[in-house]
Motif scaffolding. Sequence first.
Motif, mmCIF file in Angstrom:
data_model
loop_
_atom_site.group_PDB
_atom_site.id
_atom_site.type_symbol
_atom_site.label_atom_id
_atom_site.label_comp_id
_atom_site.label_asym_id
_atom_site.label_seq_id
_atom_site.Cartn_x
_atom_site.Cartn_y
_atom_site.Cartn_z
ATOM 1 N N ASN A 132 1.014 -1.202 -0.021
ATOM 2 C CA ASN A 132 -0.159 0.015 0.009
ATOM 3 C C ASN A 132 0.836 1.111 0.119
ATOM 4 N N ILE A 133 1.799 1.238 0.715
ATOM 5 C CA ILE A 133 2.612 2.430 0.870
ATOM 6 C C ILE A 133 3.284 2.599 -0.428
ATOM 7 N N MET A 134 3.850 1.663 -1.125
ATOM 8 C CA MET A 134 4.573 1.664 -2.583
ATOM 9 C C MET A 134 3.669 2.122 -3.553
ATOM 10 N N THR A 135 2.279 1.727 -3.317
ATOM 11 C CA THR A 135 1.107 2.116 -4.539
ATOM 12 C C THR A 135 1.019 3.590 -4.382
ATOM 13 N N THR A 136 1.051 4.106 -3.142
ATOM 14 C CA THR A 136 0.766 5.516 -2.578
ATOM 15 C C THR A 136 1.883 6.458 -3.361
ATOM 16 N N ALA A 137 3.118 5.883 -3.077
ATOM 17 C CA ALA A 137 4.517 6.471 -3.668
ATOM 18 C C ALA A 137 4.356 6.545 -5.184
ATOM 19 N N LEU A 138 3.821 5.483 -5.835
ATOM 20 C CA LEU A 138 3.537 5.445 -7.345
ATOM 21 C C LEU A 138 2.612 6.529 -7.665
ATOM 22 N N ILE A 139 1.940 6.803 -7.047
ATOM 23 C CA ILE A 139 0.592 7.794 -7.249
ATOM 24 C C ILE A 139 1.303 8.981 -7.240
ATOM 25 N N TYR A 140 2.253 9.299 -6.354
ATOM 26 C CA TYR A 140 2.852 10.555 -6.105
ATOM 27 C C TYR A 140 3.996 10.771 -7.360
ATOM 28 N N ALA A 155 1.732 21.413 -2.043
ATOM 29 C CA ALA A 155 3.009 21.533 -1.479
ATOM 30 C C ALA A 155 3.788 20.384 -1.495
ATOM 31 N N ILE A 156 3.273 19.363 -1.319
ATOM 32 C CA ILE A 156 4.122 18.128 -1.208
ATOM 33 C C ILE A 156 4.475 17.628 -2.738
ATOM 34 N N ILE A 157 3.613 17.741 -3.576
ATOM 35 C CA ILE A 157 3.973 17.629 -5.130
ATOM 36 C C ILE A 157 4.894 18.660 -5.577
ATOM 37 N N LEU A 158 4.659 19.756 -5.205
ATOM 38 C CA LEU A 158 5.546 20.689 -5.664
ATOM 39 C C LEU A 158 7.083 20.315 -4.962
ATOM 40 N N ALA A 165 9.942 11.641 -5.446
ATOM 41 C CA ALA A 165 8.651 10.989 -5.088
ATOM 42 C C ALA A 165 8.906 9.990 -3.856
ATOM 43 N N PHE A 166 9.854 9.150 -4.261
ATOM 44 C CA PHE A 166 10.068 7.902 -3.383
ATOM 45 C C PHE A 166 10.759 8.524 -1.919
ATOM 46 N N ILE A 167 11.533 9.451 -2.127
ATOM 47 C CA ILE A 167 12.064 9.918 -0.883
ATOM 48 C C ILE A 167 11.018 10.744 0.097
ATOM 49 N N LEU A 168 10.266 11.677 -0.443
ATOM 50 C CA LEU A 168 9.194 12.442 0.359
ATOM 51 C C LEU A 168 8.207 11.577 0.776
ATOM 52 N N ILE A 169 7.819 10.474 0.133
ATOM 53 C CA ILE A 169 6.771 9.523 0.360
ATOM 54 C C ILE A 169 7.057 8.502 1.438
ATOM 55 N N LEU A 170 8.262 7.870 1.076
ATOM 56 C CA LEU A 170 8.741 6.732 1.898
ATOM 57 C C LEU A 170 9.400 7.125 3.088
ATOM 58 N N LEU A 171 10.145 8.141 3.093
ATOM 59 C CA LEU A 171 10.878 8.588 4.248
ATOM 60 C C LEU A 171 10.133 9.012 5.654
ATOM 61 N N PRO A 172 9.090 9.436 5.342
ATOM 62 C CA PRO A 172 8.322 9.715 6.613
ATOM 63 C C PRO A 172 7.609 8.411 7.216
ATOM 64 N N GLU A 173 7.284 7.369 6.329
ATOM 65 C CA GLU A 173 6.679 6.312 6.810
ATOM 66 C C GLU A 173 7.610 5.349 7.421
ATOM 67 N N TYR A 174 8.862 5.329 6.987
ATOM 68 C CA TYR A 174 9.957 4.592 7.716
ATOM 69 C C TYR A 174 10.480 5.310 8.728
ATOM 70 N N LEU A 175 10.056 6.536 8.970
ATOM 71 C CA LEU A 175 10.564 7.092 10.258
ATOM 72 C C LEU A 175 9.692 7.299 11.425
ATOM 73 N N ARG A 176 8.759 6.254 11.084
ATOM 74 C CA ARG A 176 7.511 6.124 12.290
ATOM 75 C C ARG A 176 8.333 5.749 13.669
ATOM 76 N N ALA A 177 9.294 5.076 13.569
ATOM 77 C CA ALA A 177 9.924 4.465 14.647
ATOM 78 C C ALA A 177 10.288 5.801 15.735
ATOM 79 N N PHE A 178 10.558 6.962 14.825
ATOM 80 C CA PHE A 178 11.246 7.984 15.745
ATOM 81 C C PHE A 178 9.832 9.035 16.320
#
Length: 402
Positions: free
Chosen positions: A116-124, A331-334, A352-365
Amino acid sequence: MTSKIQEIKQSFIVAVWFMMLTFPIMVIRVNPIQGVIHWRWANMAVVGVGSFFLSFLWRYLLRRKQMGKMVAEGEIEKKPFSQRLVEEKNIYVPALILIGLAVGLFPFVFSTYQTNIMTTALIYVVLGLGLNIVVGLAGLLDLGYVAFYAVGAYSYALLNHHFGVGFWVALPIGAMLGATFGILLGFPVLRLRGDYLAIVTLGFGEIIRLILENWNEFSFGPSGIANIPRPGFFGVVMPLETATVYIYFLMIGLTLFTIFVVNRLQNSRIGRAWIALREDEIACQAMGIDKTRTKLTAFALGATWAGMVGVIFAAKTTFINPASFTFLESAIILSIVVLGGMGSIIGVIIGAFILILLPEYLRAFSDYRMLIFGAVMVIMMVFRPQGIISGIRRSYQFKAQK
């Protein structure tokens, strides 16, 4: 041969360094309720393999850029086309095969959540490539791009709710409605540029959101629209996990199609007209380029992709409301376009992969993840303002015949 072995060693060192750096985030997962630690070694392997190939690709692109400068300055002679084609095939073909295998196996190796996360990243990715036409190529600062995204999503939701229109019929309708609204936005702003254009497009995006939020009889207001059907496959009813994988591969296909079309547009006559418009609007008009048609084409084509992806977003979430289409989305798309590099297709994909995946994988913080995310953005803009991969500026040389 020695240089290739040296490059493999350097890539291996980079891969090990990234595995150690991301070890606490990607591998260790603590369940405080049950008091159990989960060790996700598959994630570590993915980080290692991915960083190895990305490091290899990054150095290859830097070497090509350096070689291009040396050829332009006359330090070395340009290689024949046939020789360059063979060298590029030796690198591109294995890389494409590995990427294709990774993409194809991803939903079967990882969980539904990761898919699901990867699908969202592809959308962006597709949204970023669409906005890249308007901002990166034509140089028109659009802060209301999310409005076209909302038009596509609501077109499918409302058509399905009132008339029972299916996903595959709504997909081209969403694209056409997005293009229509792009032209409607383009006409009033033909004479505007810079900050004034940005303010008008921002207002357009807010107008669409407020209409959707307050016109209850039309859009059901803040309550939104629920029970939107997922994409079908010849009438086959799919369970949730199968539908998630199906939408993932659907987005892979749409992403590849978008990359192909945007690349062809970029190298076409209209693409060169967009670049000329971006560089100097007055000189562009003096050269005989129809400024009105060029701007409207940029707005329409950029909005087409947003409308199409909006339909897929509505089908993926099965519920939409105006809160999904705020200014923050624009703002995120820009940011994806600016961070990746305006005018660069590969840069937008990486951004797109950095801005969408990075916040998801930083949830540990937990509470600190957005702080880390913002710090990465600031550092990037300070030390690399042109983006991760800057667009290639074409130069033409005319030599006098002797």
